[in-house]
Motif scaffolding. Sequence first.
Motif, PDB file in Angstrom:
ATOM      1  N   GLN A 175     -29.828 -10.529  50.972  1.00  0.00           N
ATOM      2  CA  GLN A 175     -31.355 -10.723  50.186  1.00  0.00           C
ATOM      3  C   GLN A 175     -31.141 -11.246  48.966  1.00  0.00           C
ATOM      4  O   GLN A 175     -29.861 -10.936  48.348  1.00  0.00           O
ATOM      5  CB  GLN A 175     -31.721  -9.069  50.261  1.00  0.00           C
ATOM      6  N   SER A 176     -32.003 -12.056  48.499  1.00  0.00           N
ATOM      7  CA  SER A 176     -32.047 -12.655  47.279  1.00  0.00           C
ATOM      8  C   SER A 176     -33.238 -12.290  46.202  1.00  0.00           C
ATOM      9  O   SER A 176     -34.366 -12.009  46.968  1.00  0.00           O
ATOM     10  CB  SER A 176     -31.830 -14.204  47.649  1.00  0.00           C
ATOM     11  N   PHE A 177     -33.013 -12.143  45.099  1.00  0.00           N
ATOM     12  CA  PHE A 177     -33.650 -11.981  44.209  1.00  0.00           C
ATOM     13  C   PHE A 177     -33.361 -12.580  42.787  1.00  0.00           C
ATOM     14  O   PHE A 177     -32.419 -13.245  42.695  1.00  0.00           O
ATOM     15  CB  PHE A 177     -34.328 -10.568  43.877  1.00  0.00           C
ATOM     16  N   LEU A 178     -34.626 -12.785  41.877  1.00  0.00           N
ATOM     17  CA  LEU A 178     -34.361 -13.451  40.390  1.00  0.00           C
ATOM     18  C   LEU A 178     -34.423 -12.070  39.378  1.00  0.00           C
ATOM     19  O   LEU A 178     -35.495 -11.363  39.495  1.00  0.00           O
ATOM     20  CB  LEU A 178     -35.293 -14.534  40.150  1.00  0.00           C
ATOM     21  N   THR A 179     -33.723 -12.007  38.473  1.00  0.00           N
ATOM     22  CA  THR A 179     -33.761 -11.136  37.527  1.00  0.00           C
ATOM     23  C   THR A 179     -34.611 -11.819  36.484  1.00  0.00           C
ATOM     24  O   THR A 179     -34.627 -13.272  36.282  1.00  0.00           O
ATOM     25  CB  THR A 179     -32.462 -10.823  36.797  1.00  0.00           C
ATOM     26  N   PRO A 180     -35.578 -11.190  35.562  1.00  0.00           N
ATOM     27  CA  PRO A 180     -36.512 -11.640  34.849  1.00  0.00           C
ATOM     28  C   PRO A 180     -35.995 -12.250  33.615  1.00  0.00           C
ATOM     29  O   PRO A 180     -34.780 -11.725  33.134  1.00  0.00           O
ATOM     30  CB  PRO A 180     -37.422 -10.679  34.499  1.00  0.00           C
TER      31      PRO A 180
ATOM     32  N   PRO B 102     -40.030  -6.689  32.129  1.00  0.00           N
ATOM     33  CA  PRO B 102     -40.255  -5.611  33.544  1.00  0.00           C
ATOM     34  C   PRO B 102     -40.634  -6.200  34.785  1.00  0.00           C
ATOM     35  O   PRO B 102     -41.705  -7.323  34.534  1.00  0.00           O
ATOM     36  CB  PRO B 102     -41.196  -4.668  33.040  1.00  0.00           C
ATOM     37  N   THR B 103     -40.034  -5.890  35.891  1.00  0.00           N
ATOM     38  CA  THR B 103     -40.572  -6.408  36.973  1.00  0.00           C
ATOM     39  C   THR B 103     -40.952  -5.136  37.942  1.00  0.00           C
ATOM     40  O   THR B 103     -41.408  -5.628  39.247  1.00  0.00           O
ATOM     41  CB  THR B 103     -39.382  -7.211  37.797  1.00  0.00           C
ATOM     42  N   SER B 104     -41.171  -4.255  37.467  1.00  0.00           N
ATOM     43  CA  SER B 104     -41.537  -2.971  38.099  1.00  0.00           C
ATOM     44  C   SER B 104     -42.734  -2.415  37.482  1.00  0.00           C
ATOM     45  O   SER B 104     -43.014  -2.274  36.112  1.00  0.00           O
ATOM     46  CB  SER B 104     -40.479  -1.937  38.511  1.00  0.00           C
TER      47      SER B 104
ATOM     48  N   ALA C  59     -33.086  -3.591  41.425  1.00  0.00           N
ATOM     49  CA  ALA C  59     -34.223  -4.409  41.305  1.00  0.00           C
ATOM     50  C   ALA C  59     -33.798  -5.158  39.840  1.00  0.00           C
ATOM     51  O   ALA C  59     -32.647  -4.899  39.134  1.00  0.00           O
ATOM     52  CB  ALA C  59     -35.432  -3.672  40.830  1.00  0.00           C
ATOM     53  N   GLY C  60     -34.587  -6.202  39.421  1.00  0.00           N
ATOM     54  CA  GLY C  60     -34.061  -7.017  38.239  1.00  0.00           C
ATOM     55  C   GLY C  60     -34.725  -6.435  37.053  1.00  0.00           C
ATOM     56  O   GLY C  60     -34.353  -6.849  35.979  1.00  0.00           O
TER      57      GLY C  60
END
Length: 533
Positions: free
Chosen positions: A370-375, A380-382, A501-502
Amino acid sequence: MPAILTTNGFGGSKADQAGIGKAFARRGYVVLSYSGLGFGGSGCKITLDDPDYDGRAASQLVSFLGGKSGIAFKDAKHTVAAPTLKIVRRDKRDHAGKKRANDPRVGMVGGSYGGQVQYAAAAVDKRIDTIVPLITWNDLSYSLSPNNTSQTSGVSTATPGAAKLVWALGFSGLGVVNGLNNLPADPSRIVGCPNFATFVCPALVTAAVTGSLDATSIAHLRHASVASYIKRVTIPTLVIQGQNDTLFNLNEGAATYTALRKQRTTTKMIWINGGHSGANAPGELDFKTVNPANQHVAKRVATWFDRYLKGKKVHTGPQFSYFRNWVKYSGIATPAYASASTYPVGKATTYYLSGTSLRATTAGIAPGKQSFLTPVAGLPTSTDPLDVIGSSLPLPEVDLPGTFATWTGTPLTRNLDVVGSPSLRLKVDAPSTALTQGAGPNGQLVLFVKLLDVDAAGKARFIRNLVAPVRVADASKPFTVRLPGIVHRFAKGHSVRLVVAGGSTNYRGGLTAHPVQVTTGSAAQALTLPVVK
C-alpha cells in the motif's frame, strides 16, 4: 482536624473547588482552596506548575495550614495579618523523618493543572502527607508535541514529536485572557510573553512553524513535569487518569504510576471515563457536587484520605481499576468498574498485517503493498474530530484518498475487550527521507497511527479521537509505535481497523512530503492489543 489543599485547573480559580471544599468539610477536614499562579486574580505569570514556583507557592500555604504567621493577610497591601490557624492537626515529623515547625496533616487533590501542582508541591515539601492528582501530565513535552515511538522512559522521547494545534491555540488564548482580566493584580505579567513564562511564546511559534519543539523548550517543559523529578515524590499517591482525553492520555498516568511503583512509592491507579475531551459518567465524580455516597470515584478519594490523613484502617480499593462504558448500571458507577491487582493487564493478542487485512495467525499472511503520500508543510489530510471543540463542530472521520494505508480484520466471533496501550511493529519504505532526515526533525518522516471500530454495517468509528503521532528518526529501520491507552469493547460482529496516515487535523505534520509504501507478507508487521477476558 486534618487538612486538604486544592487548586484550580488551567483557566480557573479557587472558586472552582467549592464542591470539594463543601464535601470534605462535612467529612471533618479543613479545606483550603487557592487560585494558582497566573489565575483567578493572583499575581505572577503562568509557570506551568514548575516546582520552583508553583511548588513553592503551595508549600507556603502548607505552612499557613500548619499555623505559621506572616503568610495570609486581610488586605492586598499585606499590612493586616490574618489570624493564624490553630485547628489543623500537626505532625511531629515530616516524611523525611525531620522535625519541622508548622507541619500540618495535609493532603492535596485537584485535576489537570490542579493535579500536576501536587507533584510539584510534594517534591519540594516533605510535610505533605498524600496527593490525589487527576487527569494530568507526566511529561508536558509529550502532552503538547507527542511522539509515540523512540520513547526512552515513560512517554518521554529522544526525537521531538508532532505539535498539537488546537490544544495549543486554546491554552495560549485562555492564558492570555486570564492575564488581561487580572492585569491590575500584577501589571508586569503582560510584559514579554503575556501572562506566561518567557520561554512559552517562542516555543509556541517554533512548534507552529516547524511542527515540533526545539531542545530548549523541551527542557523547560520537562522541568515542569513530574517525569523529571519523580524520585522526589515519595508519599502515597492515587493516580486518576481519563479515558476521554486527547490532551493528557492514559499513557501519561500509566507512566507516572509505573515509575512510582518502581521506586516503591505507595500508589494506586484509576482510569475514569471522562477527561479533557468528555464528561465523567453518571455516578462517577461530579466536581460541583462531590458526594462519596453516590459517586464511585469520589468514594475512592474519600477513603484514600481517610486512610492517609485520618489514619483509619480502611481498604483503599484495588491496585488498578477502570471504567467500562459498555456496562449498563444505574446510580453509582461501581458496577461499571473492573479491577486488577497489577498493571499492565490483559493478554497480548497479535494481528498481522496481511495485504489489506489483519490476520489473527501467521498462517496465510498475504503479500501486498500500500502506498501513500505525506503532505507538504504538515497540512492535514484527514478530518478527524477537532480537539477541544469537536462536539461543537463535528467533522466526518475521513482520510483523503492517497494519504493513508489501512488494514481491517474479519468480523469478530465474540466480544474483544482491550484495556491498555496497543502497539504496532512497522517497517516502511520511504526512500526520499534518506535525503532529508539527516537534517533533523524538519526532514524526518511524520505519520499518524489510529485504531477504528468498524460495525457490522461497515461504519467505522474513531476510538475516543486518540491518535498516535510518530516522528521517525531513521525511516530505513523498523520502529514500534505505542498507541494511546484505551478501554474499549470491539463487539461481536465488529472488526478492528488500523490506519496509518500522513496527516491529522489536530497536529502539525512533517514539513517535507514523502512517498511511503508499506509491504506485508511477513510476521514482522504486526499490531498487538492487550485483551482482557
